[in-house]
Enzyme design. Structure first.
Site, PDB file in Angstrom:
ATOM      1  N   ASP A   1       1.359  -3.502   7.080  1.00 14.14           N
ATOM      2  CA  ASP A   1       0.350  -4.167   7.380  1.00 14.14           C
ATOM      3  C   ASP A   1      -0.671  -3.187   8.208  1.00 14.14           C
ATOM      4  OD1 ASP A   1      -1.537  -6.251   8.212  1.00 14.14           O
ATOM      5  OD2 ASP A   1       0.019  -7.313   8.958  1.00 14.14           O
TER       6      ASP A   1
HETATM    7  C1  BGC Z   1      -3.064  -9.140   8.607  1.00  9.67           C
HETATM    8  C2  BGC Z   1      -2.772  -9.021   7.167  1.00  9.67           C
HETATM    9  C3  BGC Z   1      -4.044  -8.635   6.149  1.00  9.67           C
HETATM   10  C4  BGC Z   1      -4.433  -7.431   6.824  1.00  9.67           C
HETATM   11  C5  BGC Z   1      -5.683  -6.727   6.168  1.00  9.67           C
HETATM   12  C6  BGC Z   1      -3.675  -7.745   8.850  1.00  9.67           C
HETATM   13  O1  BGC Z   1      -4.162  -7.895  10.353  1.00  9.67           O
HETATM   14  O2  BGC Z   1      -2.008  -9.326   9.208  1.00  9.67           O
HETATM   15  O3  BGC Z   1      -2.484 -10.408   6.699  1.00  9.67           O
HETATM   16  O4  BGC Z   1      -3.523  -8.533   5.077  1.00  9.67           O
HETATM   17  O5  BGC Z   1      -4.882  -7.590   8.081  1.00  9.67           O
HETATM   18  O6  BGC Z   1      -6.814  -7.766   6.326  1.00  9.67           O
END
Ligand code: BGC
Ligand code: BGC
Length: 998
Positions: free
Chosen positions: A308
């Site tokens: 993530d």
């Molecule tokens: C979120 C993800 C997301 C990523 C990219 C993160 O903060 O938890 O779900 O895909 O950001 O935007």
């Protein structure tokens, strides 16, 4: 291996190759402060704060190498051939993002221009193309789940996959099954499907298939136990040193939270996103147990794990624990430093990361690419995440390379019609005493509530939908997309009413009680008549945005904008009040649902762009409601058993969130606690009625369950590592600000790393460098992903008749539940469903199949699935509490575990979960029982870790010489267990390139 200068240049990210003609040479930055060089948690004294707050996660090494199991064989062959041609820096480029806002997508890895291989574009969201224009904003996961329709799960996935493909996305950042929905206030539950693992498992599998059939890689997320927003990344509050730890026992992990991820793996998800928070005090993206052991070993996951955004907290440790790709690539957004990138190059060169590990990362990434058949389906990225302008900077953060960045390609096809259908089919009729369907002949239709109308700032007026203005059709955060249009309920109802030449008025100020009362009263007048339709909502989202003091997670379970007062104000006057709710999950309806003036209640979920059309289809009977609630509606927050952690509870250290209610979430908790739901899981009415009859159970021949045995091949390598000299930044190299490159500053690796702790001698996790053949796990597979394949042996076919006893055609979702038996099992668990369309007076047959997995429990002692000898019963009906048909299952001899297996499990220490939970079960859910539950959870985790892990660690911990650090990634040197572990010798920390090394 020697590299020509051309090869070196060719290894630059594509973007750079294009911009390298630029004359300016960015000086290599000097004097960057060194980031913290300790391992996360290395200084946290795990022994102090009481056993239950400091559970640990057992180490598991080495990181399993992908083998090309099952239908991955061809993809692996191609991936190996491709990776064999790559230089070290080219491999590193595959693994590392270029940095936040370095390219057009929310994530991009480095390119391999020498082979004309583009940077891959990773893009949110699970309901559409985040930041895209002219793309469909689909209903959210929770609403598609409410359709209980496999073909719609698939079609929505396919639609989204096609739109991402046509915008130039390679990796779709969805679907979501973490959070699963442990607690109803969880901010991102709506992005996922349902707190029931079976329903979520079916939904995620079909979505993955749909997305990947459009030749786009699906990235199932967030792995795992990312059940709340508060503290998911540590601060805020600012004093917090580490992110929250979700603490769990082995049985609950397998039977509840891991379950849908297994389905995603079986469906072939190409990627998996590890989560922000810790699991048993080890970060999701460096937890060797969850990544190496569970995902790659036990489940045989053949794709790759990506982090993530900023969820990576270490370089070597995360690599050894199984992480394959880091996103967005920099240590923190635009820090210009990276755990990987050049530091991964260094770590491979100095042997801290074995070649087979980087090769495995690259092969896994490329295997996913071939698995979904990307070649031939690639589209140049034609949108930009950071501006809607047609022209902008290719490197947004650095403001470099001004050019065209948006082509505004319309990718919608006819998906808007599908979105309308999904939303209507996912609408749940909760109460109907005659208010619905509307005929269209109502003399006066009155519509109330801001939730019926436009956001005054426009549908996309709040960034990432971070406000609750106007009708709620999407939660907030990264799980969003831009609306190409948003049909409001008010405009659709108006159009409908006017097509019948009726009168329609509205009051959309939620607090204009004078006008609200006056209009409601007019509807109820003799000689007038009609309907009052009240709209209200409850919103939630991702924690980086706070809406009305809700930090992602909901602060409460009540309707927003004083929805209860609005509804009561209307219902006080209007004897035909219809309530429509757009909510991210359950809300408390106590204040009004029994009011006889409320003649219908509809949950319209989180419907996406076609909101108004979909609700109008339902209200006017064009679509007969057939959705079923994918979660339980209780009359108090407490009745859910589990809740979020809103306050830190471990000083400055990681908040400890003990999942002490085990598998008992949502309906399982209500059943266990003796709570009566307002609307139970699986419930939903129709404009017709159904009757159930004729349950038949047919036993299928399934043999005995054989644990998997044998060994993997040894770790393969592809190509060779090369010499440091081959990977030094080329002279006159232009560095885009904050961009992450795979190159190193000099052939002196120590200087190149810039890490003061370079070379410090620490113990590495036992087995991390072992490249020899590894034993398969008994619950794993040497044949195909998804674990032991006999888990999918068919054991029973169940059929039942469903008769439409009303006079309109309608959809019904017969549901199959199973009682697994035993003292500490849920009353029932969902194990089958099917959405059927039945003509009036006709009978349709419901069919469901139970496989071995469906009938099994996780046995923490044998570390395998086992069908216990407890009697098992199946139930079929229209909801989790309306189960008119039932039958005991006759498990064939030799299939169930012999009685002693389960009793010995109960007796042994590691079955602390089941034995003491059994005790708490008999203590009838008193609070002391709950307390003992949590103690049981922690002791069993400790016990199961010694079961799960082979001798070395168990021995170490029982000898007391070694302090288990957070995750087993690094052990404190046994000679001096209290020594602070600083750095792993190698460039785990970004090369803070000093000019002296340039
Ligand atoms: C979120 C993800 C997301 C990523 C990219 C993160 O903060 O938890 O779900 O895909 O950001 O935007
Ligand atoms: C981004 C999200 C990401 C979040 C992480 C935001 O700025 O837009 O994609 O999920 O940061 O905290």
């Amino acid at each position: 291996m020697a590299f020509s200068g051309a090869a070196l240049l060719a290894a630059l990210p594509l973007a750079l190759a294009q911009s390298s003609s630029s004359a300016a040479v960015t000086p290599i930055p000097s004097g960057l402060p060194f980031p913290d060089t300790t391992y996360p948690n290395a200084t946290v004294p795990y022994a102090v704060a009481g056993a239950q707050t400091n559970q640990t996660s057992p180490p598991s090494y080495p990181a399993p190498w992908g083998e090309g199991l099952g239908d991955w064989a061809d993809a692996y062959q191609q991936a190996r051939a491709f990776v064999s041609q790559l230089t070290l820096t080219e491999k590193v480029n595959l693994t590392t993002g270029v940095g936040w806002q370095g390219e057009q997508c929310v994530g991009n890895n480095g390119a391999i221009p020498r082979l004309a291989f583009k940077s891959m574009c990773l893009q949110d969201s699970p309901l559409g193309v985040r930041f895209g224009d002219f793309a469909t904003a689909q209903p959210a996961g929770v609403t598609i789940a409410a359709t209980w329709d496999r073909s719609l799960f698939y079609l929505r996935g396919l639609n989204m996959g096609e739109e991402h493909r046509d915008k130039g996305v390679d990796i779709f950042l969805g679907p979501v099954v973490g959070p699963l929905g442990r607690a109803p206030a969880g901010g991102r539950n709506w992005e996922g499907f349902s707190p029931d693992p079976y329903l979520s498992g079916v939904a995620v599998a079909e979505t993955v298939r749909g997305v990947q059939d459009a030749n786009v890689i699906a990235c199932t997320k967030h792995y795992i136990l990312n059940e709340q927003e508060h503290f998911r990344q540590g601060p805020p509050p600012d004093y917090l040193t580490e992110a929250l730890s979700s603490n769990i026992d082995d049985k609950t992990m397998h039977e509840l939270y891991l379950w849908p991820f297994v389905d995603a793996v079986r469906a072939g998800t190409g990627a998996m996103m590890c989560s922000y928070q810790q699991i048993n005090n080890s970060y999701g993206c460096q937890n060797s147990y969850t990544m190496n052991h569970l995902l790659k070993n036990e489940l045989g996951f053949q794709g790759f794990i990506l982090s993530d955004w900023d969820a990576q907290h270490s370089g070597v440790a995360s690599a050894l624990a199984g992480l394959d790709q880091t996103m967005p690539g920099d240590e923190s957004f635009d820090s210009g430093t990276a755990y990987w990138g050049g530091n991964l190059t260094i770590a491979v060169l100095n042997g801290t990361i074995p070649q087979w590990r980087i090769d495995d990362m690259a092969v896994r990434i490329m295997a996913a690419y071939y698995y979904v058949d990307r070649p031939g389906h690639e589209v140049d990225t034609n949108f930009d995440s950071w501006t809607q302008d047609t022209f902008g900077f290719q490197h947004f953060f650095a403001s470099e390379d001004y050019r065209q960045v948006n082509w505004h390609v319309d990718v919608q096809q006819n998906h808007g019609q599908d979105a309308r259908n999904f939303a209507a089919k996912g609408t749940v009729l909760l109460k109907n005493t005659g208010g619905l369907p509307l005929t269209g002949q109502e003399k006066l239709t009155a519509v109330f509530g801001s939730d019926a109308a436009e956001n005054q700032y426009g549908p996309n007026g709040c960034p990432d939908r971070g406000c609750d203005n106007g009708t709620l059709a999407m939660g907030w955060g990264s799980g969003t997309a831009n609306f190409p249009y948003l049909i409001t309920p008010l405009e659709a109802i108006k159009a409908e009413v006017r097509s019948h030449r009726g009168s329609v008025e509205s009051v959309i100020d939620d607090y204009a009680y004078g006008q609200i009362t006056a209009l409601s009263r007019r509807v109820a007048q003799p000689l007038v008549g009609g309907a009052c339709i009240v709209f209200a909502n409850s919103d939630a989202g991702e924690g980086y945005i706070v809406v009305d003091y809700n930090e992602g997670d909901r602060n409460n379970l009540t309707l927003w904008h004083n929805g209860d007062d609005l509804i009561n104000a209307v219902a006080a006057e209007c004897n035909n009040t219809i309530v429509v709710m757009h909510t991210v999950g359950p809300v408390l309806v106590n204040a009004w649902y029994e009011n006889p003036n409320i003649t219908a209640i509809v949950w319209a979920g989180i419907p996406g762009q076609e909101s108004g059309n979909a609700i109008t289809d339902i209200l006017y009977g064009k679509v007969n409601p057939g959705g079923k609630t994918p979660f339980t509606w209780g009359d108090s927050r407490g009745s859910y058993g589990s809740d979020l952690l809103y306050q830190t509870n471990n000083g400055v250290n990681a908040p400890q969130d003990n999942f002490e209610n085990g598998v008992f979430i949502d309906y399982r908790a209500f059943d266990r606690l003796g709570e009566t739901p307002v609307y139970e899981f699986g419930f939903g009415l129709s404009y017709t009625t159904f009757e159930y009859s004729n349950l038949q159970v047919q036993s299928q021949q399934a043999g005995a369950y054989v644990p998997t045995s044998g060994q993997t091949p040894p770790a393969p390598t592809y190509g060779s590592v090369g010499d440091a000299a081959d990977f030094v930044y080329p002279t006159d190299f232009h560095r885009v600000e904050a961009y992450i490159y795979p190159f190193i500053n000099s052939t002196n690796l120590r200087q190149s790393s810039g890490d003061p702790a370079y070379g410090v001698n620490v113990s590495y996790p036992a087995g991390a460098f072992d490249d020899g053949a590894q034993p398969y796990l008994a619950a794993g597979s040497n044949v195909a992903p998804g674990g032991n394949q006999q888990l999918y042996d068919l054991m029973f076919t169940i059929t039942a008749d469903v008769t439409n006893t009303g006079d309109v055609v309608g959809d019904e979702v017969p549901q199959l539940y199973l009682s697994l038996g035993g003292p500490d099992e849920p009353a029932v668990v969902l194990r089958g469903f099917e959405r059927l369309t039945v003509q009036p007076g006709e009978t349709a047959q419901f069919q469901a199949q139970l496989c071995r997995r469906d009938l099994s429990n996780w046995d923490v002692v044998s570390q395998n699935w086992v069908i216990t000898s407890y009697p098992k019963t199946i139930y079929v009906g229209s909801s989790s509490r309306k189960l008119p048909l039932q039958q005991a299952l006759d498990i064939p001899a030799g299939v169930a575990a012999p009685a002693p297996a389960s009793s010995s499990a109960a007796a042994s220490g590691s079955a602390a979960v089941s034995s003491s939970a059994a005790a708490s079960g008999s203590a009838a859910a008193s609070s002391s029982a709950a307390a003992s539950g949590s103690a049981a959870a922690s002791s069993s985790a400790a016990a199961s870790s010694s079961v799960a892990v082979s001798g070395s660690v168990a021995a170490q911990s029982s000898a007391g010489a070694v302090t288990q650090i957070s995750d087993g990634q690094i052990q404190a040197p046994s000679a001096a267990p209290t020594t602070i572990v600083t750095q792993i010798s190698d460039g785990q920390i970004q090369a803070a390139a000093s000019s002296s090394t340039a």
